[in-house]
Design an enzyme around this catalytic site. Sequence first.
Site, PDB file in Angstrom:
ATOM      1  N   GLU A  41       0.859  -1.188   0.000  1.00  0.00           N
ATOM      2  CA  GLU A  41       0.000   0.000   0.000  1.00  0.00           C
ATOM      3  C   GLU A  41       0.906   1.253   0.000  1.00  0.00           C
ATOM      4  OE1 GLU A  41      -2.193  -0.054   3.672  1.00  0.00           O
ATOM      5  OE2 GLU A  41      -3.437   1.668   3.177  1.00  0.00           O
ATOM      6  N   LYS A 112      -9.739   2.107  -1.672  1.00  0.00           N
ATOM      7  CA  LYS A 112      -9.938   1.458  -0.362  1.00  0.00           C
ATOM      8  C   LYS A 112     -11.288   1.837   0.255  1.00  0.00           C
ATOM      9  CE  LYS A 112      -7.218   0.646   3.876  1.00  0.00           C
ATOM     10  NZ  LYS A 112      -5.947   0.984   4.539  1.00  0.00           N
ATOM     11  N   CYS A 145      -5.144  -3.580   2.657  1.00  0.00           N
ATOM     12  CA  CYS A 145      -4.846  -3.652   4.086  1.00  0.00           C
ATOM     13  C   CYS A 145      -6.079  -3.927   4.958  1.00  0.00           C
ATOM     14  CB  CYS A 145      -4.101  -2.387   4.497  1.00  0.00           C
ATOM     15  SG  CYS A 145      -3.077  -2.659   5.971  1.00  0.00           S
ATOM     16  N   VAL A 172       0.025  -2.442  10.632  1.00  0.00           N
ATOM     17  CA  VAL A 172       0.643  -2.038  11.895  1.00  0.00           C
ATOM     18  C   VAL A 172       0.210  -2.976  13.029  1.00  0.00           C
ATOM     19  CG1 VAL A 172       0.951   0.382  11.289  1.00  0.00           C
ATOM     20  CG2 VAL A 172      -1.195  -0.333  12.283  1.00  0.00           C
TER      21      VAL A 172
HETATM   22  C1  ACM Z   1      -3.968  -0.219   7.185  1.00  0.00           C
HETATM   23  O1  ACM Z   1      -5.086  -0.391   6.704  1.00  0.00           O
HETATM   24  N1  ACM Z   1      -3.026   0.407   6.516  1.00  0.00           N
HETATM   25  C2  ACM Z   1      -3.639  -0.710   8.521  1.00  0.00           C
END
Ligand code: ACM
Length: 268
Positions: A41, A112, A145, A172
């Site tokens: 990402e 996203k 992510c 993370v």
């Molecule tokens: C994330 O969605 N970058 C933790």
Amino acid sequence: MATYKIGYYQFKPIFGKFEENLQNVLTALQNIEADLIVLPELPFTGYSFKDRNELESMSEDPQNSQIIEELTKLCDKQNFHLVTGFAENNDDKCFNSALLIGADGILQTYRKLHLFNEEKYWFDAGNLPLTVTNINGMKIGMMICFDYIFPEVSRTLTLLGADIICHPSNLVLDYCQKAMVTRCLENNIFTITTNRIGEEIRPHGSVKFTGKSQITAPKGKIIHQAEVQQANLRIVEIDIADARDKMITNTNHALEDRRPEFYKNKLK
Ligand code: ACM
């Protein structure tokens, strides 16, 4: 049997160093043999924006981006497809996007849907439907992510026919890799989770990323998992037929045995 070489490049993007990050990727992928490679990402900008203004100053229109031009040339030269994260500027909106790129340019854009934590202050939430694209017989879906927390994303992509979900990440927290085993088990698909490594130390705070990029197969089998804090390029060979057989037992089909009429409720 239809086999494909799929993989990831896990590395440490440097915040704001577009050119350096691009050269890193171009060098790592310059001589490889693969059909599909997934990058993390936001691999060219970095992740930890100070605020929306900073993101706006760093995001780009992919139709007018030297990064995308160079990646397209690379796809052409190496004869593969690439999925990359991208800070996308579109009119007055900024999206945390994933782009599927081939020799002729961008084939699909995913924005996203589920923004994580402070991303909600920086980005606009995705506004495009989930889509699957057929690339030389591989049906490819994309998510980014934190989308992994919402099983609806991988299920929807599976119902649309995805064999492989490309999953650029900047993780993370440390439980995504376990969740991806379940996403692959319940949908009988392949996933490529490409995480980044390193720590971004910014004046407003620091973020450490958790590495361990992972290629996961139908039945929840982990084909490969990277180290926590080492750059890693990994390519594995898969048989796409493994994702097409949705039988769990002789009498159980992962999709056809669903009972959607009982899943509907008033909670939305
Ligand atoms: C994330 O969605 N970058 C933790």
